[in-house]
Design a protein around this motif. Structure first.
Motif, mmCIF file in Angstrom:
data_model
loop_
_atom_site.group_PDB
_atom_site.id
_atom_site.type_symbol
_atom_site.label_atom_id
_atom_site.label_comp_id
_atom_site.label_asym_id
_atom_site.label_seq_id
_atom_site.Cartn_x
_atom_site.Cartn_y
_atom_site.Cartn_z
ATOM 1 N N MET A 1 0.859 -1.172 0.000
ATOM 2 C CA MET A 1 0.000 0.000 0.000
ATOM 3 C C MET A 1 0.896 1.223 0.000
ATOM 4 O O MET A 1 1.762 1.359 0.847
ATOM 5 N N SER A 2 0.673 2.111 -0.949
ATOM 6 C CA SER A 2 1.471 3.331 -0.956
ATOM 7 C C SER A 2 0.932 4.271 0.106
ATOM 8 O O SER A 2 -0.160 4.099 0.624
ATOM 9 N N LYS A 3 1.704 5.286 0.412
ATOM 10 C CA LYS A 3 1.306 6.234 1.451
ATOM 11 C C LYS A 3 0.049 6.995 1.068
ATOM 12 O O LYS A 3 -0.626 7.540 1.927
ATOM 13 N N THR A 4 -0.267 7.038 -0.231
ATOM 14 C CA THR A 4 -1.441 7.785 -0.670
ATOM 15 C C THR A 4 -2.686 6.910 -0.792
ATOM 16 O O THR A 4 -3.776 7.432 -0.950
ATOM 17 N N ASP A 5 -2.535 5.600 -0.742
ATOM 18 C CA ASP A 5 -3.688 4.709 -0.839
ATOM 19 C C ASP A 5 -4.499 4.751 0.453
ATOM 20 O O ASP A 5 -3.947 4.638 1.545
ATOM 21 N N THR A 6 -5.809 4.880 0.310
ATOM 22 C CA THR A 6 -6.686 4.727 1.465
ATOM 23 C C THR A 6 -6.871 3.235 1.707
ATOM 24 O O THR A 6 -6.593 2.416 0.807
ATOM 25 N N PRO A 7 -7.348 2.841 2.897
ATOM 26 C CA PRO A 7 -7.627 1.411 3.106
ATOM 27 C C PRO A 7 -8.598 0.854 2.054
ATOM 28 O O PRO A 7 -8.432 -0.267 1.596
ATOM 29 N N GLN A 8 -9.582 1.656 1.649
ATOM 30 C CA GLN A 8 -10.530 1.201 0.623
ATOM 31 C C GLN A 8 -9.827 0.957 -0.703
ATOM 32 O O GLN A 8 -10.108 -0.017 -1.397
ATOM 33 N N GLU A 9 -8.894 1.840 -1.080
ATOM 34 C CA GLU A 9 -8.162 1.674 -2.336
ATOM 35 C C GLU A 9 -7.275 0.437 -2.292
ATOM 36 O O GLU A 9 -7.192 -0.306 -3.270
ATOM 37 N N LYS A 10 -6.603 0.208 -1.172
ATOM 38 C CA LYS A 10 -5.765 -0.978 -1.039
ATOM 39 C C LYS A 10 -6.616 -2.234 -1.140
ATOM 40 O O LYS A 10 -6.275 -3.180 -1.851
ATOM 41 N N LEU A 11 -7.730 -2.250 -0.428
ATOM 42 C CA LEU A 11 -8.611 -3.413 -0.462
ATOM 43 C C LEU A 11 -9.117 -3.656 -1.886
ATOM 44 O O LEU A 11 -9.098 -4.785 -2.369
ATOM 45 N N TRP A 12 -9.532 -2.601 -2.564
ATOM 46 C CA TRP A 12 -10.025 -2.761 -3.929
ATOM 47 C C TRP A 12 -8.925 -3.281 -4.847
ATOM 48 O O TRP A 12 -9.161 -4.152 -5.687
ATOM 49 N N HIS A 13 -7.714 -2.786 -4.678
ATOM 50 C CA HIS A 13 -6.580 -3.264 -5.477
ATOM 51 C C HIS A 13 -6.421 -4.788 -5.313
ATOM 52 O O HIS A 13 -6.126 -5.492 -6.273
ATOM 53 N N LEU A 14 -6.634 -5.282 -4.109
ATOM 54 C CA LEU A 14 -6.469 -6.709 -3.845
ATOM 55 C C LEU A 14 -7.604 -7.556 -4.418
ATOM 56 O O LEU A 14 -7.376 -8.664 -4.887
ATOM 57 N N ILE A 15 -8.847 -7.059 -4.373
ATOM 58 C CA ILE A 15 -9.987 -7.916 -4.750
ATOM 59 C C ILE A 15 -10.604 -7.612 -6.112
ATOM 60 O O ILE A 15 -11.427 -8.393 -6.593
ATOM 61 N N LYS A 16 -10.204 -6.535 -6.760
ATOM 62 C CA LYS A 16 -10.900 -6.116 -7.985
ATOM 63 C C LYS A 16 -10.924 -7.181 -9.076
ATOM 64 O O LYS A 16 -11.868 -7.253 -9.853
ATOM 65 N N ASP A 17 -9.891 -8.014 -9.149
ATOM 66 C CA ASP A 17 -9.862 -9.054 -10.165
ATOM 67 C C ASP A 17 -10.408 -10.392 -9.658
ATOM 68 O O ASP A 17 -10.495 -11.347 -10.417
ATOM 69 N N MET A 18 -10.756 -10.443 -8.384
ATOM 70 C CA MET A 18 -11.346 -11.652 -7.790
ATOM 71 C C MET A 18 -12.847 -11.412 -7.697
ATOM 72 O O MET A 18 -13.369 -11.088 -6.646
#
Length: 166
Positions: A1-18
């Motif tokens: 997670m980059s310093k600019t990613d919100t928890p929602q953005e990090k979570l979406w990055h992980l599950i968007k293709d699942m």
């Protein structure tokens, strides 16, 4: 997670293709039941919601109205990424939201479209999320596990974090 990613953005990055989650809820007899459901989101908004269309012919909507505590599990074995989400589910009657999320794949299950009498939208407010994201190759993982078995020190692999969705 980059310093600019919100928890929602990090979570979406992980599950968007699942696209599929195992949606676990409490059955009327108190036991836990899980169903594979398709995540309808195109992103996670600031409210931290995930959306799923379900059939009124099943009891899922009734169950979440009786007990909205649910668990969602996502997994991508190929990428060694695993996500566990706990949340509060409700049945939404928001017509505009249904229109925004409805797509041709949903129509395969609900041929009557938005007017289908069995169409029901469940929204899950994410309370907590935890993930395991392994970056090492399978060979490196095996080497780390073998080393750990010899040294007695558990291996460290990838990222394991909890996301505060508050």
């Amino acid at each position: 997670m980059s310093k600019t990613d919100t928890p929602q953005e990090k979570l979406w990055h992980l599950i968007k293709d699942m696209k599929f989650a195992m949606f676990t809820h409490r059955h009327a007899d108190g036991k836990l039941h899980a169903h594979p459901l398709t995540t309808q989101n195109r992103a996670i908004d600031e409210k931290g919601m995930l959306y799923f269309f379900v059939s009124k012919a099943t009891e899922l909507g009734q169950r979440v109205q009786a007990d909205g505590n649910v668990g969602l599990s996502y997994g991508d074995p190929g990428k060694d990424t695993w996500v566990s989400i706990t949340g509060t589910a409700t049945v939404s009657e928001d017509r505009a939201l249904k229109e925004r999320l409805f797509n041709p794949m949903v129509k395969a299950w609900f041929p009557g479209g938005l007017e289908d009498p069995n169409l029901e939208l469940i929204e899950v407010h994410i309370d907590h999320a935890e993930y395991w994201d392994i970056h090492e190759s399978k060979m490196t993982q095996l080497l780390k596990m073998a080393t750990a078995a010899v040294t007695g020190t558990p291996p460290t692999m990838g990222d394991h974090k909890e996301l505060n969705m508050g």
